[in-house]
Structures are given as C-alpha cells and as structure tokens.
Design a protein around this motif. Sequence first.
Motif, PDB file in Angstrom:
ATOM      1  N   UNK A  30      13.694  -7.711  12.845  1.00  0.00           N
ATOM      2  CA  UNK A  30      13.659  -6.440  13.532  1.00  0.00           C
ATOM      3  C   UNK A  30      12.638  -5.861  13.261  1.00  0.00           C
ATOM      4  N   UNK A  31      11.918  -5.016  14.020  1.00  0.00           N
ATOM      5  CA  UNK A  31      10.946  -3.693  14.122  1.00  0.00           C
ATOM      6  C   UNK A  31      11.747  -2.622  13.393  1.00  0.00           C
ATOM      7  N   UNK A  32      11.552  -1.818  12.415  1.00  0.00           N
ATOM      8  CA  UNK A  32      11.742  -0.764  12.327  1.00  0.00           C
ATOM      9  C   UNK A  32      10.173   0.655  12.252  1.00  0.00           C
ATOM     10  N   UNK A  33      10.563   2.155  12.511  1.00  0.00           N
ATOM     11  CA  UNK A  33       9.188   2.444  12.427  1.00  0.00           C
ATOM     12  C   UNK A  33       9.636   4.246  11.288  1.00  0.00           C
ATOM     13  N   UNK A  44       7.739  12.499   7.860  1.00  0.00           N
ATOM     14  CA  UNK A  44       8.404  13.836   7.866  1.00  0.00           C
ATOM     15  C   UNK A  44      10.137  13.184   8.668  1.00  0.00           C
ATOM     16  N   UNK A  45       9.783  12.092   9.625  1.00  0.00           N
ATOM     17  CA  UNK A  45      11.192  11.989  10.475  1.00  0.00           C
ATOM     18  C   UNK A  45      11.848  10.343   9.885  1.00  0.00           C
ATOM     19  N   UNK A  46      12.784  10.670  10.586  1.00  0.00           N
ATOM     20  CA  UNK A  46      13.576   9.076   9.905  1.00  0.00           C
ATOM     21  C   UNK A  46      13.513   7.918  10.667  1.00  0.00           C
ATOM     22  N   UNK A  47      13.434   7.220   9.659  1.00  0.00           N
ATOM     23  CA  UNK A  47      13.464   5.566   9.911  1.00  0.00           C
ATOM     24  C   UNK A  47      14.051   5.446  11.621  1.00  0.00           C
ATOM     25  N   UNK A  48      13.329   4.717  11.742  1.00  0.00           N
ATOM     26  CA  UNK A  48      14.421   4.215  13.559  1.00  0.00           C
ATOM     27  C   UNK A  48      14.028   2.436  14.105  1.00  0.00           C
ATOM     28  N   UNK A  49      14.955   2.902  14.080  1.00  0.00           N
ATOM     29  CA  UNK A  49      14.931   0.620  14.911  1.00  0.00           C
ATOM     30  C   UNK A  49      14.510   1.125  16.238  1.00  0.00           C
ATOM     31  N   UNK A  50      13.792  -0.122  16.190  1.00  0.00           N
ATOM     32  CA  UNK A  50      13.352  -0.535  17.472  1.00  0.00           C
ATOM     33  C   UNK A  50      13.463  -1.945  18.525  1.00  0.00           C
ATOM     34  N   UNK A  51      13.260  -2.857  18.460  1.00  0.00           N
ATOM     35  CA  UNK A  51      13.356  -3.904  18.185  1.00  0.00           C
ATOM     36  C   UNK A  51      14.024  -4.769  17.240  1.00  0.00           C
ATOM     37  N   UNK A  52      15.102  -5.417  17.727  1.00  0.00           N
ATOM     38  CA  UNK A  52      15.821  -6.855  16.665  1.00  0.00           C
ATOM     39  C   UNK A  52      15.996  -8.396  17.714  1.00  0.00           C
ATOM     40  N   UNK A  53      16.248  -9.317  17.036  1.00  0.00           N
ATOM     41  CA  UNK A  53      16.485 -10.684  17.484  1.00  0.00           C
ATOM     42  C   UNK A  53      17.352 -11.596  16.673  1.00  0.00           C
ATOM     43  N   UNK A  54      18.390 -12.365  16.982  1.00  0.00           N
ATOM     44  CA  UNK A  54      19.251 -12.650  16.340  1.00  0.00           C
ATOM     45  C   UNK A  54      18.666 -14.491  16.698  1.00  0.00           C
ATOM     46  N   UNK A  55      17.264 -15.333  15.839  1.00  0.00           N
ATOM     47  CA  UNK A  55      16.657 -16.105  16.664  1.00  0.00           C
ATOM     48  C   UNK A  55      17.716 -17.635  17.100  1.00  0.00           C
ATOM     49  N   UNK A  56      18.247 -18.206  16.242  1.00  0.00           N
ATOM     50  CA  UNK A  56      19.227 -19.266  16.742  1.00  0.00           C
ATOM     51  C   UNK A  56      19.474 -18.946  18.099  1.00  0.00           C
ATOM     52  N   UNK A  57      19.915 -17.779  18.329  1.00  0.00           N
ATOM     53  CA  UNK A  57      21.152 -18.260  19.846  1.00  0.00           C
ATOM     54  C   UNK A  57      20.598 -16.809  20.772  1.00  0.00           C
ATOM     55  N   UNK A  58      19.266 -16.658  20.422  1.00  0.00           N
ATOM     56  CA  UNK A  58      18.350 -15.412  21.150  1.00  0.00           C
ATOM     57  C   UNK A  58      18.712 -14.562  21.519  1.00  0.00           C
ATOM     58  N   UNK A  59      19.656 -13.156  21.099  1.00  0.00           N
ATOM     59  CA  UNK A  59      20.064 -12.698  21.418  1.00  0.00           C
ATOM     60  C   UNK A  59      18.583 -11.402  20.623  1.00  0.00           C
ATOM     61  N   UNK A  60      19.060 -10.187  21.895  1.00  0.00           N
ATOM     62  CA  UNK A  60      18.153  -9.151  21.652  1.00  0.00           C
ATOM     63  C   UNK A  60      18.062  -7.825  21.664  1.00  0.00           C
ATOM     64  N   UNK A  71      21.157 -11.431   7.863  1.00  0.00           N
ATOM     65  CA  UNK A  71      21.900 -12.612   7.919  1.00  0.00           C
ATOM     66  C   UNK A  71      22.099 -11.652   9.836  1.00  0.00           C
ATOM     67  N   UNK A  72      22.900 -13.332  10.566  1.00  0.00           N
ATOM     68  CA  UNK A  72      22.904 -12.944  12.660  1.00  0.00           C
ATOM     69  C   UNK A  72      23.898 -11.792  12.614  1.00  0.00           C
ATOM     70  N   UNK A  73      25.112 -12.055  11.296  1.00  0.00           N
ATOM     71  CA  UNK A  73      26.010 -11.107  12.194  1.00  0.00           C
ATOM     72  C   UNK A  73      26.151  -9.361  11.622  1.00  0.00           C
ATOM     73  N   UNK A  74      24.913 -10.015  11.327  1.00  0.00           N
ATOM     74  CA  UNK A  74      24.137  -7.820  10.526  1.00  0.00           C
ATOM     75  C   UNK A  74      22.817  -7.448  11.739  1.00  0.00           C
ATOM     76  N   UNK A  75      22.377  -8.303  12.608  1.00  0.00           N
ATOM     77  CA  UNK A  75      21.559  -8.017  13.469  1.00  0.00           C
ATOM     78  C   UNK A  75      21.937  -6.691  14.229  1.00  0.00           C
ATOM     79  N   UNK A  76      21.414  -5.991  14.182  1.00  0.00           N
ATOM     80  CA  UNK A  76      20.761  -4.728  15.315  1.00  0.00           C
ATOM     81  C   UNK A  76      19.847  -3.667  15.060  1.00  0.00           C
ATOM     82  N   UNK A  77      19.725  -2.756  15.337  1.00  0.00           N
ATOM     83  CA  UNK A  77      18.899  -1.453  15.276  1.00  0.00           C
ATOM     84  C   UNK A  77      19.367  -0.473  13.758  1.00  0.00           C
ATOM     85  N   UNK A  78      20.403  -0.828  12.945  1.00  0.00           N
ATOM     86  CA  UNK A  78      20.849   0.084  11.301  1.00  0.00           C
ATOM     87  C   UNK A  78      19.886  -0.211  10.191  1.00  0.00           C
TER      88      UNK A  78
END
Length: 124
Positions: free
Chosen positions: A35-38, A42-58, A100-107
Amino acid sequence: LVHLEEFGGGSVQDGGSLTLTCEASTYTDSSDCLAWFRQAPGKEREGVAAVQRRIGKFYYSDSVKGRFTLSEVSARQSVILRMENLKREDSATYYCAATHPWRCGLTAATYNHWGQGTRVAVSS
C-alpha cells in the motif's frame, strides 16, 4: 523481515503527473498486501491506495480515485503508483507499507512493514 524501498519522488507542477515505485525485498504472505500512505507536515497519515497482489484486489481513497492508479510489475517484486492531475494538496512524503492479505486496506495501524518514504512536491 520485509524491506521496502520507494523511488520516484520529486517536484511537479499543478496538473502534472508522477510515478512512484515500491520495491519489496521478498514476496511472502506478510507482504502480499502492498500500500501507499502519505503524510504532510502537521497533517495526519492518510491511506492512498493498496492491493492484495495474489488475488488482484485494489483499494483507493476517495481523494485520489480517478487520478491515481496502482499497478503490479516485475512478477510481484514491486508495485507502481501512477499519479495524474496532481494538486497542491497531494504534496506529502509518500510511504510504502506491507501487511497480510486479510489486513489489506487503507488503515495504517494494520500494516507491519514500512519504507523510509519519498517526498512529492506539487507547485503552481
């Protein structure tokens, strides 16, 4: 366990494009999700994009959906983030993260491994 390295940061004008690369030292279950975070000063960490590579879920944040595209390259060795129509508010240090794949997302709290970051500056 997993070393992550980011490439491609730099300066770009408002409305321009930039591509970031995240390279993982190994492909395991604990790095199947990349995943990518930014974070801007002075700002909070923000989730940008993520991917489960084995199954191709974005996953994409609403703020970048339609402008940023995450893709896998080099047989699961790395992922790239294509950023288009960049805005001032996209300026930040961008970090690659893995989990891990089951924890994939923007958190951010669900990720186990982090890169050192690459800075992106968007100006007018």
